[in-house]
Design a protein around this motif. Structure first.
Motif, PDB file in Angstrom:
ATOM      1  N   GLY A  90       0.832  -1.193   0.000  1.00 19.44           N
ATOM      2  CA  GLY A  90       0.000   0.000   0.000  1.00 19.44           C
ATOM      3  C   GLY A  90       0.867   1.243   0.000  1.00 19.44           C
ATOM      4  N   GLU A  91       0.233   2.414  -0.037  1.00 23.04           N
ATOM      5  CA  GLU A  91       1.016   3.640  -0.179  1.00 23.04           C
ATOM      6  C   GLU A  91       1.800   3.977   1.078  1.00 23.04           C
ATOM      7  OE1 GLU A  91      -1.824   6.824  -1.129  1.00 23.04           O
ATOM      8  OE2 GLU A  91      -3.333   5.406  -0.417  1.00 23.04           O
ATOM      9  N   ALA A  92       1.307   3.635   2.265  1.00 21.55           N
ATOM     10  CA  ALA A  92       2.081   3.896   3.472  1.00 21.55           C
ATOM     11  C   ALA A  92       3.328   3.008   3.542  1.00 21.55           C
ATOM     12  CB  ALA A  92       1.217   3.734   4.710  1.00 21.55           C
ATOM     13  N   PRO A  93       3.219   1.685   3.345  1.00 23.05           N
ATOM     14  CA  PRO A  93       4.434   0.856   3.300  1.00 23.05           C
ATOM     15  C   PRO A  93       5.373   1.282   2.171  1.00 23.05           C
ATOM     16  CG  PRO A  93       2.499  -0.526   3.592  1.00 23.05           C
ATOM     17  CD  PRO A  93       1.994   0.848   3.294  1.00 23.05           C
ATOM     18  N   LEU A  94       4.820   1.730   1.053  1.00 22.85           N
ATOM     19  CA  LEU A  94       5.646   2.188  -0.056  1.00 22.85           C
ATOM     20  C   LEU A  94       6.450   3.423   0.342  1.00 22.85           C
ATOM     21  CD1 LEU A  94       6.271   1.702  -3.077  1.00 22.85           C
ATOM     22  CD2 LEU A  94       4.345   3.185  -3.617  1.00 22.85           C
ATOM     23  N   ALA A  95       5.798   4.373   1.001  1.00 21.51           N
ATOM     24  CA  ALA A  95       6.501   5.565   1.458  1.00 21.51           C
ATOM     25  C   ALA A  95       7.574   5.211   2.487  1.00 21.51           C
ATOM     26  CB  ALA A  95       5.507   6.554   2.060  1.00 21.51           C
ATOM     27  N   HIS A  96       7.266   4.259   3.362  1.00 25.58           N
ATOM     28  CA  HIS A  96       8.208   3.853   4.406  1.00 25.58           C
ATOM     29  C   HIS A  96       9.500   3.305   3.804  1.00 25.58           C
ATOM     30  CE1 HIS A  96       9.706   2.358   8.168  1.00 25.58           C
ATOM     31  NE2 HIS A  96       9.560   1.088   7.823  1.00 25.58           N
ATOM     32  N   ARG A  97       9.412   2.637   2.671  1.00 27.15           N
ATOM     33  CA  ARG A  97      10.576   1.973   2.084  1.00 27.15           C
ATOM     34  C   ARG A  97      11.105   2.692   0.843  1.00 27.15           C
ATOM     35  NH1 ARG A  97       8.743  -4.281   1.603  1.00 27.15           N
ATOM     36  NH2 ARG A  97      10.974  -4.515   1.139  1.00 27.15           N
ATOM     37  N   VAL A  98      10.700   3.936   0.640  1.00 30.12           N
ATOM     38  CA  VAL A  98      11.039   4.622  -0.603  1.00 30.12           C
ATOM     39  C   VAL A  98      12.543   4.815  -0.769  1.00 30.12           C
ATOM     40  CG1 VAL A  98      10.872   6.977   0.327  1.00 30.12           C
ATOM     41  CG2 VAL A  98      10.373   6.560  -2.087  1.00 30.12           C
ATOM     42  N   ALA A  99      13.300   4.906   0.332  1.00 24.92           N
ATOM     43  CA  ALA A  99      14.746   5.106   0.220  1.00 24.92           C
ATOM     44  C   ALA A  99      15.412   3.959  -0.531  1.00 24.92           C
ATOM     45  CB  ALA A  99      15.368   5.272   1.603  1.00 24.92           C
ATOM     46  N   ALA A 100      14.829   2.761  -0.450  1.00 27.03           N
ATOM     47  CA  ALA A 100      15.398   1.599  -1.139  1.00 27.03           C
ATOM     48  C   ALA A 100      15.211   1.667  -2.645  1.00 27.03           C
ATOM     49  CB  ALA A 100      14.773   0.308  -0.598  1.00 27.03           C
ATOM     50  N   LEU A 101      14.341   2.555  -3.122  1.00 24.96           N
ATOM     51  CA  LEU A 101      14.067   2.671  -4.555  1.00 24.96           C
ATOM     52  C   LEU A 101      14.897   3.755  -5.231  1.00 24.96           C
ATOM     53  CD1 LEU A 101      10.151   2.544  -4.438  1.00 24.96           C
ATOM     54  CD2 LEU A 101      11.727   0.632  -4.854  1.00 24.96           C
ATOM     55  N   LEU A 102      15.571   4.586  -4.472  1.00 22.39           N
ATOM     56  CA  LEU A 102      16.236   5.754  -5.042  1.00 22.39           C
ATOM     57  C   LEU A 102      17.400   5.352  -5.933  1.00 22.39           C
ATOM     58  CD1 LEU A 102      16.315   8.037  -1.868  1.00 22.39           C
ATOM     59  CD2 LEU A 102      14.730   8.168  -3.812  1.00 22.39           C
ATOM     60  N   PRO A 103      17.579   6.040  -7.056  1.00 22.52           N
ATOM     61  CA  PRO A 103      18.721   5.734  -7.927  1.00 22.52           C
ATOM     62  C   PRO A 103      20.024   6.201  -7.298  1.00 22.52           C
ATOM     63  CG  PRO A 103      17.553   7.662  -8.746  1.00 22.52           C
ATOM     64  CD  PRO A 103      16.732   7.118  -7.616  1.00 22.52           C
ATOM     65  N   PRO A 104      21.102   5.449  -7.438  1.00 25.48           N
ATOM     66  CA  PRO A 104      22.395   5.911  -6.918  1.00 25.48           C
ATOM     67  C   PRO A 104      22.792   7.235  -7.572  1.00 25.48           C
ATOM     68  CG  PRO A 104      22.474   3.582  -7.552  1.00 25.48           C
ATOM     69  CD  PRO A 104      21.186   4.114  -8.065  1.00 25.48           C
ATOM     70  N   ASN A 105      23.306   8.145  -6.776  1.00 23.11           N
ATOM     71  CA  ASN A 105      23.744   9.456  -7.275  1.00 23.11           C
ATOM     72  C   ASN A 105      22.643  10.140  -8.085  1.00 23.11           C
ATOM     73  OD1 ASN A 105      26.451   9.036  -6.258  1.00 23.11           O
ATOM     74  ND2 ASN A 105      26.742   7.644  -7.985  1.00 23.11           N
ATOM     75  N   GLY A 106      21.422  10.014  -7.596  1.00 23.88           N
ATOM     76  CA  GLY A 106      20.286  10.579  -8.314  1.00 23.88           C
ATOM     77  C   GLY A 106      19.520  11.574  -7.477  1.00 23.88           C
ATOM     78  N   GLN A 107      18.197  11.568  -7.651  1.00 32.96           N
ATOM     79  CA  GLN A 107      17.366  12.542  -6.943  1.00 32.96           C
ATOM     80  C   GLN A 107      15.931  12.037  -6.864  1.00 32.96           C
ATOM     81  OE1 GLN A 107      17.777  16.097  -9.299  1.00 32.96           O
ATOM     82  NE2 GLN A 107      17.048  15.124 -11.146  1.00 32.96           N
ATOM     83  N   LEU A 108      15.214  12.614  -5.906  1.00 33.43           N
ATOM     84  CA  LEU A 108      13.799  12.315  -5.704  1.00 33.43           C
ATOM     85  C   LEU A 108      12.997  13.583  -5.914  1.00 33.43           C
ATOM     86  CD1 LEU A 108      11.416  10.546  -4.598  1.00 33.43           C
ATOM     87  CD2 LEU A 108      12.070  11.353  -2.311  1.00 33.43           C
ATOM     88  N   PHE A 109      11.891  13.469  -6.658  1.00 36.32           N
ATOM     89  CA  PHE A 109      10.920  14.549  -6.745  1.00 36.32           C
ATOM     90  C   PHE A 109       9.622  14.032  -6.148  1.00 36.32           C
ATOM     91  CE2 PHE A 109       7.586  17.175  -8.383  1.00 36.32           C
ATOM     92  CZ  PHE A 109       8.126  18.453  -8.371  1.00 36.32           C
ATOM     93  N   ALA A 110       9.182  14.672  -5.065  1.00 32.48           N
ATOM     94  CA  ALA A 110       7.985  14.225  -4.356  1.00 32.48           C
ATOM     95  C   ALA A 110       6.827  15.149  -4.660  1.00 32.48           C
ATOM     96  CB  ALA A 110       8.246  14.179  -2.849  1.00 32.48           C
ATOM     97  N   GLY A 111       5.714  14.562  -5.058  1.00 33.40           N
ATOM     98  CA  GLY A 111       4.513  15.336  -5.342  1.00 33.40           C
ATOM     99  C   GLY A 111       3.857  15.835  -4.068  1.00 33.40           C
ATOM    100  N   ASN A 112       2.681  16.420  -4.213  1.00 35.30           N
ATOM    101  CA  ASN A 112       1.983  17.008  -3.074  1.00 35.30           C
ATOM    102  C   ASN A 112       0.833  16.122  -2.611  1.00 35.30           C
ATOM    103  OD1 ASN A 112       3.583  19.279  -2.636  1.00 35.30           O
ATOM    104  ND2 ASN A 112       2.601  20.400  -4.285  1.00 35.30           N
ATOM    105  N   SER A 113       0.016  16.662  -1.744  1.00 31.54           N
ATOM    106  CA  SER A 113      -1.118  15.955  -1.140  1.00 31.54           C
ATOM    107  C   SER A 113      -0.624  14.805  -0.277  1.00 31.54           C
ATOM    108  CB  SER A 113      -2.109  15.503  -2.220  1.00 31.54           C
ATOM    109  OG  SER A 113      -2.675  16.626  -2.860  1.00 31.54           O
ATOM    110  N   LEU A 114      -1.192  13.613  -0.431  1.00 31.90           N
ATOM    111  CA  LEU A 114      -0.895  12.520   0.494  1.00 31.90           C
ATOM    112  C   LEU A 114       0.528  11.993   0.326  1.00 31.90           C
ATOM    113  CD1 LEU A 114      -2.132  10.836   2.745  1.00 31.90           C
ATOM    114  CD2 LEU A 114      -3.026   9.269   1.016  1.00 31.90           C
ATOM    115  N   VAL A 115       1.065  12.028  -0.897  1.00 34.45           N
ATOM    116  CA  VAL A 115       2.378  11.444  -1.181  1.00 34.45           C
ATOM    117  C   VAL A 115       3.462  12.059  -0.309  1.00 34.45           C
ATOM    118  CG1 VAL A 115       4.203  11.348  -2.937  1.00 34.45           C
ATOM    119  CG2 VAL A 115       1.864  10.725  -3.543  1.00 34.45           C
ATOM    120  N   ILE A 116       3.589  13.367  -0.313  1.00 32.25           N
ATOM    121  CA  ILE A 116       4.671  14.025   0.419  1.00 32.25           C
ATOM    122  C   ILE A 116       4.485  13.874   1.923  1.00 32.25           C
ATOM    123  CG2 ILE A 116       3.478  16.261   0.361  1.00 32.25           C
ATOM    124  CD1 ILE A 116       7.283  15.742   0.193  1.00 32.25           C
TER     125      ILE A 116
END
Length: 576
Positions: free
Chosen positions: A370-396
């Motif tokens: 679900g979206e809460a477990p997904l947010a909890h583990r989002v660091a594991a999805l990040l690209p090496p030497n990359g960046q994250l763009f987080a949208g608004n509303s519930l996501v951020i």
């Protein structure tokens, strides 16, 4: 023909003046009245031109370019309602400080308020949202070239943050052959300036940071560091600075501090945290745009002896109106001018509280996808030497409360006005500016709202995953006391859509994911193989919307007490 030629000369000088102030990127929408500006930009060897058919997306593309490059970015649009579509990006830039130079082509004065086609009142149309406004006259050789170039220099040179609106009327004809000799003498009056790269008129700004004379006294007190939106370099510097002082640091998702005390939006609900923090004598906030509900509540309710807010943007940035100091300065420069003095941590009980919350959250979110477990583990999805763009509303909000992002890792978002407009376009601009592999996460309504900007992703300079978390509507409204009978129809507005067709329309790779393994595999494949993937993470609509409130209530009610008591028992006693 002479009118069209002089329009070109006027526009050429205008664009040349902008490049002397660091403008490298120019975002252009199609239009006829803007022809002199468009052709001048296209002919300029030192600018990079970006195009988009949707002006609202174009404005946010420029916003993203300005965010990541930290340079002024120009926008060229034609007259009429095209100009109005830039309004959301101008508002956001005014709140978050990105420098936009908005060039709106206009009808000449004799065509305004007389029924002429595509003629609207453009002067002052953005009200108080631009930081600077320059209304140019109709181009005429009767005005010396030095007037135009000094007018541009004065306006852009004074632009320290936000948008500059330059309204540019052009009379017809707009098209015609360019006579190489015609009106060259008008440009030549600037003499040797053409062989330099400096502005004609240089506007100086004070650079020295004022040192607080009593800082040596305050740094020995019990302090708290609160960090909102800062750069990755500043985030890393703040983490080390606060650690040296022994002060707890509460970092937002956009703080790029590594959040030494993660899950602040949860552990701030615990009585132990409140007891520890209420004895703080000084609170220093760096950057604005705090996300978490309970972090904002603590910021509002804290009562230190003084509250300092340090940010390069001017103005009052403290919605709680604390007594203290508003210090306008670049964060890194201010830290260098106010060194830390090593001392032991004073709020050691917070670490135990955070660890207890960490264990509790991990256990609670270890179940279904679900979206809460997904947010909890989002660091594991990040690209090496990359960046994250987080949208608004519930996501951020979920990422801010449930994830711990790596320190000094680039994280971007639009947290000024916090709207859902232009999120995909802003992400595209960020990536075009720095060329880094990018993970973007938005909700389904945000993606629908900026769907035209998927066209911009076809030119992605590095691997990019746009994750659309599809919970079928604006489920953030389920967190609010919206009327239950009207919630679905007038607030959440479920659309019952899936995104494979829109991905195909814009030629993007598409993956549908309904499990963590599918999400993980899709992102890893993109980082390894390159390209652009639209990853639709389909989650149950109602299962996770109230997770934050539930977890905070459970923390406040003592459901983490056994773990907390165990962690606190391992600490050596340290008086507050």
């Amino acid at each position: 023909m002479s009118t069209s030629v002089f329009n070109r000369r006027w526009a050429t000088l205008l664009l040349e003046a902008l490049t002397r102030h660091g403008v490298r990127h120019i975002c252009i929408a199609p239009g006829s009245r803007s022809t002199p500006l468009t052709l001048a930009a296209a002919a300029h060897a030192s600018v990079i031109c970006h195009t988009h058919f949707d002006e609202r997306g174009l404005g946010h593309l420029a916003l993203g370019l300005a965010k990541a490059s930290r340079e002024p970015v120009a926008i060229i649009v034609t007259s009429g309602t095209a100009t109005a579509n830039l309004y959301p990006a101008i508002i956001e830039a005014g709140l978050t400080g990105e420098r936009l130079v908005v060039l709106t082509a206009d009808r000449p004065p004799e065509l305004i308020d007389c029924g002429a086609n595509q003629a609207i009142r453009q002067q002052g149309m953005y009200a108080s949202h631009p930081t600077q406004v320059l209304n140019l006259p109709r181009p005429t050789p009767d005005l010396p070239a030095r007037w135009l170039v000094s007018a541009i220099d004065g306006a852009v040179g004074a632009l320290t943050h936000g948008a500059l609106h330059i309204n540019c009327p052009f009379a017809e004809p707009l098209y015609g052959p360019d006579d190489d000799d015609l009106y060259q003498d008008w440009l030549a009056t600037l003499g040797g300036w053409w062989q330099t790269r400096a502005p004609w008129l240089r506007v100086a700004h004070p650079t020295a940071v004022a040192v607080e004379p009593d800082w040596p006294l305050w740094r020995k007190k019990r302090g708290v560091v609160l960090v909102g939106r800062v750069t990755a370099q500043e985030g890393a510097q703040l983490t080390a600075w606060a650690e040296t002082l022994g002060w707890p640091l509460i970092g937002d998702a956009l703080s790029q501090t590594g959040q030494p005390l993660p899950y602040a939006d949860l552990w701030l609900a615990h009585p132990t945290a409140a007891q520890q923090l209420q004895t703080a004598e000084v609170v220093l906030q760096f950057g604005g745009s705090l996300t978490g509900k309970r972090v904002l509540h603590w910021q509002e309710s804290c009562c230190p002896q003084e509250f300092w807010l340090i940010d390069p943007m001017p103005g009052r940035l403290d919605p709680a109106h604390h007594r203290g100091r508003r210090l306008v300065a670049p964060v890194s420069d201010w830290l260098n001018a106010h060194p830390a003095q090593a001392q032991a941590p004073w709020a050691r009980g917070l670490s135990a509280c955070v660890e207890a919350v960490r264990h509790y959250v991990a256990a609670r979110l270890a179940g279904p996808f679900g979206e809460a477990p997904l947010a909890h583990r989002v660091a594991a999805l990040l690209p090496p030497n990359g960046q994250l763009f987080a949208g608004n509303s519930l996501v951020i909000r979920l990422i801010d409360a449930l994830a711990q992002l790596p320190g000094a890792y680039n994280v971007y978002g639009n947290r000024g006005a916090s709207g859902i407009d232009g999120l995909i376009a802003t992400m595209a601009g960020v990536q075009r500016a720095n060329g880094l592999p990018t993970l973007g996460i938005v909700g389904d309504l945000s993606a629908l709202y900026d769907m035209n900007s998927l066209a911009l992703l076809r030119q992605a300079p590095a691997p990019l995953v746009l994750m659309v978390v599809n919970n079928n509507g604006g489920q953030i409204f389920s967190l609010l006391p919206t009327p239950a009978r009207a919630r679905e129809t007038f607030y959440c507005m479920p659309q019952d859509v899936e995104f494979s067709h829109v991905a195909a329309m814009f030629g993007l790779n598409y993956v549908r994911a309904e499990s963590w393994q599918q999400v993980s595999e899709a992102t890893a494949a993109c980082w390894a193989q390159g390209g652009v993937t639209l990853l639709e993470a389909v989650v149950e609509a109602k299962a996770w919307a109230d997770t934050l409130n539930q977890l905070a209530t459970q923390v406040a009610n003592g459901e983490i007490e056994t773990q907390l008591e165990s962690d606190i028992a391992r600490l050596e006693p340290l008086p507050l």
